[in-house]
Design an enzyme around this catalytic site. Structure first.
Site, PDB file in Angstrom:
ATOM      1  N   ASP A 296       0.871  -1.175   0.000  1.00 17.45           N
ATOM      2  CA  ASP A 296       0.000   0.000   0.000  1.00 17.45           C
ATOM      3  C   ASP A 296       0.911   1.228   0.000  1.00 17.45           C
ATOM      4  OD1 ASP A 296      -2.135   1.671  -0.071  1.00 17.45           O
ATOM      5  OD2 ASP A 296      -3.178   0.812   1.638  1.00 17.45           O
TER       6      ASP A 296
HETATM    7  C1  BGC Z   1      -4.852   3.408  -0.061  1.00 20.25           C
HETATM    8  C2  BGC Z   1      -5.009   2.391  -1.166  1.00 20.25           C
HETATM    9  C3  BGC Z   1      -4.836   3.066  -2.498  1.00 20.25           C
HETATM   10  C4  BGC Z   1      -3.474   3.724  -2.533  1.00 20.25           C
HETATM   11  C5  BGC Z   1      -3.154   4.396  -3.845  1.00 20.25           C
HETATM   12  C6  BGC Z   1      -3.596   4.218  -0.208  1.00 20.25           C
HETATM   13  O1  BGC Z   1      -3.564   5.279   0.687  1.00 20.25           O
HETATM   14  O2  BGC Z   1      -4.890   2.740   1.181  1.00 20.25           O
HETATM   15  O3  BGC Z   1      -6.256   1.758  -1.073  1.00 20.25           O
HETATM   16  O4  BGC Z   1      -4.978   2.151  -3.537  1.00 20.25           O
HETATM   17  O5  BGC Z   1      -3.423   4.699  -1.512  1.00 20.25           O
HETATM   18  O6  BGC Z   1      -3.876   5.530  -4.045  1.00 20.25           O
END
Ligand code: BGC
Length: 765
Positions: A296
């Site tokens: 993530d």
């Molecule tokens: C989120 C993810 C997301 C990623 C990219 C993160 O902060 O938890 O779900 O896909 O950012 O934007």
């Protein structure tokens, strides 16, 4: 368009790495095709330097004005240099054919091995034409409509240059305080599982030019953030992990999802990004998952924040060893992984495994055959915002609406001769209905409730704002400010209500009060809306409350007093049309709640499939205090999971079983007659729940095990049947494996999880 490989690639390289590049896309899971892709991947891998391999494991956020001059300084310049060296395997948040193409050109024409970049984006519920938030779609219990919605999202974004969506989120969510409940399918494991599979199929389709690779997230346990506070510690036991949290991930993997994303939280004290048990043992070994895992955002670096890694270098070591294949924006891999390999802290085999997985997905997407497969400006112009997409998102939006209460025959509205007052700032809002994660869509592009209602011309319609919900223009990355004081519009709202036959109050959360980083500790109507509701109700009690929100709200007063309540979530671009069609009866509501609506925040986390406990008791307080309850409130919710009304009236006959028991490899059939005892055709979600009375580990009081969304004509009766076999009753037992245990079971069939329409059977092993 067929991509022509640049002349300067060595013919030998061509022959080895791309072999039969003109052959058809290898997109199916047939072993033959897999072998041919694997061969190509191995050939390419054998040509790569360690740095190039690590580069494939590196993902950067979009970083400069792509079509402007090359950046000269700072991190943008560094990222740009890395791209030219072939050290960027993926980018996120770059969208639109022009920009994607400009970056892809650098990757495939200027780097040594010409490996295409995979472009990811959070296409959570639509790109430009926005579908209902995923939680709302789950309320439709309509797998075809949900799959279609994902197809639309994929088609629009793939036409805009994107290859990969960071969806679906399949986190089972039991705590409405957590802002991200809007992003998944709610509290139930089974419902999450079947919806996960539908979404994966919708996004990925045949992996053609209108499809995206899916990314199943967040692996795992993220939604169990303590007290619903985003990014907080997730605490659960192994039984809950296996029986509640993991099955939707497994279902998504089985549906062919090409990628997974790990999560911010720790689990059993180990951050998910550095968690070998989850990523290697379960996902890659036990489930045979052949795709790759992306971290993530920054979650590798956050292992330092967790106090698990002492610095970014150690975090990179832990993540790589644990099977986290691609680093989203921590720069841990690009900065340290080559050195870690040379120091013997991470084996080159592990790097090869990660890179193999990443390259394989790029082959499966067809990016080696044609890196510009997704970069066709004419297709982009012809695809984005198509009329059929608007029709598609309208269809799923109508199906997502849940009728919670309908007394005094307020609904459906009459089409002629009624004086209708519409009240609430959210009624006139064209941005809020897009909900959180609508990042490809522009502000003010949703049909507001007011606009939708105005298209019905037979009635006299007046509007009063009453009160703002939010102050200013809420932004995705900034805390939303709530109006807690300004009641200056109350008088106008009251006067408007007084002169109407029916008052439609549109209240709830703004779209940007939900989503990532938007946990809330109070879950009533935000700001002064509860006061507004009560003041208007006093002036005219013929109130239809239309709720727009991204999570269950705490609305006991409304549930008690307001005669009609419609749960309309954040329904996306066609929101106002969908709501108006339901209010006017042109669509008979059929949605059912995918999450419990509690009485009080103090009940959270609240979910229907809780354990019995040693002191179960009933719903309401009794004289004795020594049982599992609160002294000041019933144990029951305001609305249970699976609940929802219709303009039709459905009556359930008794549950019938084909036999009282079955044994190994056997099965029984459950059937129930459902009568539409009304003059309106309608649809009902007939739900099947099971209770395993004793187990080697304690079992929930009820578990959803099947459902059928069925259309029943006015006055007709339909027999709905389900089959129960060993698979239906399997769970993760004390033996640490999935198996069915012999014993007695209860079975329930009804229109929601509170149904008491039950029968019993025995499974003899
Ligand atoms: C989120 C993810 C997301 C990623 C990219 C993160 O902060 O938890 O779900 O896909 O950012 O934007």
């Amino acid at each position: 368009m067929k991509y022509n490989l640049p002349k300067y690639i060595l013919p030998a390289l061509l022959a080895i790495a791309f072999g039969c590049s003109t052959a058809k896309q290898d997109i199916t899971s047939s072993p033959k095709n897999k072998t041919s892709i694997d061969r190509k991947v191995d050939s390419l891998l054998s040509l790569m330097t360690l740095e190039e391999k690590v580069g494939q494991m590196n993902q950067y956020n979009g970083f400069w004005n792509v079509t402007g001059p090359a950046p000269k300084d700072g991190s943008a310049a560094k990222k740009y240099e890395h791209l030219k060296k072939g050290w960027v395997g993926s980018m996120l948040n770059v969208k639109g054919v022009k920009d994607v193409k400009a970056l892809q050109k650098i990757a495939v024409e200027e780097t040594r091995l010409h490996i295409p970049v995979i472009f990811g984006y959070d296409v959570i519920h639509g790109y430009k034409t926005i579908s209902p938030i995923p939680l709302a779609e789950a309320a439709s219990w309509d797998l075809e409509a949900i799959q279609r919605s994902a197809e639309i999202a994929a088609a629009e974004s793939a036409a805009s240059g994107l290859n990969w969506t960071f969806a679906p989120m399949v986190d089972v969510s039991r705590d409405a305080r957590w802002g991200r409940v809007m992003e998944g399918a709610g509290e139930d494991t089974y419902l999450n599982s079947v919806i996960a599979a539908a979404r994966v199929k919708g996004f990925q389709g045949n992996l053609g030019e209108f499809s995206l690779a899916a990314c199943v997230k967040h692996f795992a346990g993220y939604s169990f953030a303590e007290a619903g506070k985003d990014y907080s510690t997730a605490d659960m036991n192994r039984n809950t992990l296996h029986n509640v949290i993991l099955p939707p991930f497994k279902a998504a993997a089985d549906a062919g999802a090409l990628t997974f994303m790990n999560s911010f939280n720790d689990i059993d004290g180990i951050p998910a990004t550095g968690n070998t048990y989850l990523q290697r043992d379960i996902l890659k070994k036990e489930w045979n998952f052949e795709g790759f895992v992306v971290s993530d955002w920054g979650s590798m670096g956050e292992m330092v924040g967790h106090g698990y890694a002492k610095d970014l270098k150690q975090a990179a070591e832990m993540a790589a060893n644990a099977g986290s294949d691609m680093d989203m924006e921590s720069s841990g891999y690009i900065e340290h992984l080559s050195a870690l390999v040379r120091e013997g802290k991470v084996s080159e085999d592990k790097i090869n495994d990660a890179v193999r997985r990443i390259l394989k997905v790029k082959f499966q997407l067809g990016l080696f055959d044609n890196p510009y497969k997704y970069c066709d400006e004419a297709r982009e112009a012809a695809t984005v915002g198509k009329k059929e997409f608007h029709d598609g998102v309208l269809d799923v939006a109508k199906k997502s609406i849940v009728l919670l209460k309908n007394e005094k025959n307020l609904l459906p509205l009459k089409k002629q001769g009624q004086k209708i007052a519409v009240i609430g700032a959210l009624a006139n809002d064209k941005t809020s209905p897009l909900g959180s994660w609508r990042i490809g869509a522009d502000d003010n592009t949703a049909v507001s409730v007011l606009e939708g209602l105005r298209e019905y011309k037979g009635n006299q319609l007046t509007y009063a704002k009453g009160a703002d919900v939010v102050l200013g223009n809420p932004q995705f990355v900034v805390e939303t400010k709530i109006n807690t004081t300004d009641k200056s519009g109350f008088a106008e709202a009251i006067a408007t209500a007084k002169s109407a036959d029916v008052v439609i109050m549109v209240l709830g959360e703004h779209g940007l009060q939900t989503g990532e980083g938007r946990s809330r500790a109070e879950l009533g109507l935000p700001g002064v809306q509860q006061e507004l509701l009560e003041a208007v109700y006093k002036a005219n009690p013929n109130v239809v409350l239309v709720l727009t929100n991204g999570r269950p709200l705490i609305i006991p007063w409304a549930a008690q007093n307001v005669p009609a309540i419609v749960e309309a979530w954040h329904l996306g671009t066609e929101s106002g049309h969908a709501i108006a069609q339901v209010l006017y009866g042109d669509y008979n509501p059929s949605g059912k709640l995918p999450m419990t609506f509690p009485r009080a925040v103090g009940q959270l986390p609240m979910y229907y499939n809780h354990k019995s406990t040693g002191r179960p008791g009933g719903d309401a307080p009794t004289e004795s205090v020594f049982w599992s309850h609160y002294g000041d409130i019933d144990n029951s919710p305001v609305y249970p999971f699976g609940y929802g009304l219709s303009y039709s009236k459905f009556e359930y006959g008794k549950v019938k079983l084909s036999a009282g028991s079955f044994g190994k490899n056997g099965k029984i059939t459950v059937s129930v007659d459902v009568k539409n005892n009304s003059t309106v055709d309608g649809k009902e979600v007939v739900q099947l729940y099971i209770r395993d009375l004793f187990g080697s580990v304690t079992r929930p009081v009820k578990e959803l095990k099947g459902f059928e969304l069925t259309e029943i004509k006015a006055g007709q009766t339909k027999t709905v049947t389900f089959t129960i076999d060993e698979k239906t009753i399997e769970f993760y037992t004390a033996n640490n494996k999935w198996e069915a245990e012999a014993g007695d079971f209860k079975i329930f069939v009804g229109g929601d999880s509170a149904t008491k329409n039950e029968a019993s059977f025995t499974f003899t092993k």
